[in-house]
Design a protein around this motif. Structure first.
Motif, mmCIF file in Angstrom:
data_model
loop_
_atom_site.group_PDB
_atom_site.id
_atom_site.type_symbol
_atom_site.label_atom_id
_atom_site.label_comp_id
_atom_site.label_asym_id
_atom_site.label_seq_id
_atom_site.Cartn_x
_atom_site.Cartn_y
_atom_site.Cartn_z
ATOM 1 N N VAL A 85 -7.310 2.287 -5.715
ATOM 2 C CA VAL A 85 -6.353 1.698 -4.665
ATOM 3 C C VAL A 85 -5.966 2.677 -3.307
ATOM 4 N N TYR A 86 -5.712 1.908 -2.227
ATOM 5 C CA TYR A 86 -5.302 2.547 -1.398
ATOM 6 C C TYR A 86 -4.019 3.186 -0.828
ATOM 7 N N CYS A 91 3.355 8.953 2.086
ATOM 8 C CA CYS A 91 4.688 9.095 1.217
ATOM 9 C C CYS A 91 3.791 8.842 -0.242
ATOM 10 N N GLY A 92 2.737 8.003 -0.213
ATOM 11 C CA GLY A 92 1.945 7.997 -1.734
ATOM 12 C C GLY A 92 2.311 6.776 -2.078
ATOM 13 N N GLU A 93 3.063 6.242 -1.661
ATOM 14 C CA GLU A 93 3.058 5.060 -1.754
ATOM 15 C C GLU A 93 1.121 3.899 -1.889
ATOM 16 N N GLU A 94 1.571 2.894 -3.168
ATOM 17 C CA GLU A 94 0.465 2.475 -3.168
ATOM 18 C C GLU A 94 0.658 0.742 -2.453
ATOM 19 N N LEU A 95 -0.222 0.514 -1.664
ATOM 20 C CA LEU A 95 -0.355 -0.218 -0.504
ATOM 21 C C LEU A 95 -1.046 -0.859 -0.472
ATOM 22 N N GLN A 113 -4.778 -8.481 1.429
ATOM 23 C CA GLN A 113 -3.134 -8.509 1.530
ATOM 24 C C GLN A 113 -2.800 -7.161 1.522
ATOM 25 N N SER A 114 -1.640 -7.164 0.894
ATOM 26 C CA SER A 114 -1.244 -5.300 0.759
ATOM 27 C C SER A 114 -0.741 -6.090 -1.174
#
Ligand SMILES: [Zn+2]
Length: 173
Positions: A85-86, A91-95, A113-114
């Motif tokens: 996961v990127y 902020c470390g949010e999974e994108l 896609q995200s």
């Protein structure tokens, strides 16, 4: 009468100015007012430019906070195909998931896609005379890249062209 009012307004103006100046004095955690104005308040994660710079370093700061673009074919993630996961480097949010990453040959990590539509915010960007759609992290407002509708042969037809400098990677099977 009018003159008196004007003087009063001027005095109040000076007082506000004085208070504002006091806030700007460095007392450890406080930051100058000028800097505070630049902080976007509509994101969960809010930091000053000084804090972002200290966290990200010059190159990632330039991309995430100044909407810069890394030079093509320079990202460690451009030809990187591990499963995982990127995340947003801010902020470390999974994108983005590696499952939606594809080789667009454009020089930047590309996804069709995200992970979830709520994770990225798409904003019309008319800078450089181009009607592009900018992609930012919904959590911290960090600039990620742009999305184009030339993801030919991809399930969504989209190409999220993302600066590797704005991303981190977590290996997952
Ligand atoms: Zn973020």
């Amino acid at each position: 009468m009018r003159g008196k009012n004007l003087i009063l307004v001027f005095v109040v103006y000076l007082m506000i100015g004085g208070l504002t100046a006091c806030n700007g004095i460095d007392t450890g955690k406080q930051v100058p007012m000028k800097e505070k104005k630049n902080v976007a308040m509509d994101y969960k994660v809010n930091k000053t430019e000084t804090e972002w710079m200290a966290q990200l370093g010059e190159n990632a700061f330039e991309v995430l906070r100044k909407k810069g673009t890394e030079r093509p074919f320079t990202s460690e993630y451009e030809t990187f195909w591990d499963s995982g996961v990127y995340i947003c480097k801010g902020c470390g949010e999974e994108l983005f998931s590696s499952a939606t990453k594809f080789d667009a040959g454009c020089g930047w990590p590309s996804f069709y896609q995200s992970i979830d539509k709520s994770k990225v915010k798409e904003i019309l960007d008319n800078s450089h005379g181009m009607g592009r759609v900018e992609v930012v992290c919904s959590n911290c407002g960090g600039h990620l890249g742009h999305v184009f509708n030339d993801g030919y042969n991809q399930p969504t037809g989209l190409r999220y062209c993302i600066n590797g400098l704005s991303l981190g990677f977590i290996k997952k099977q």
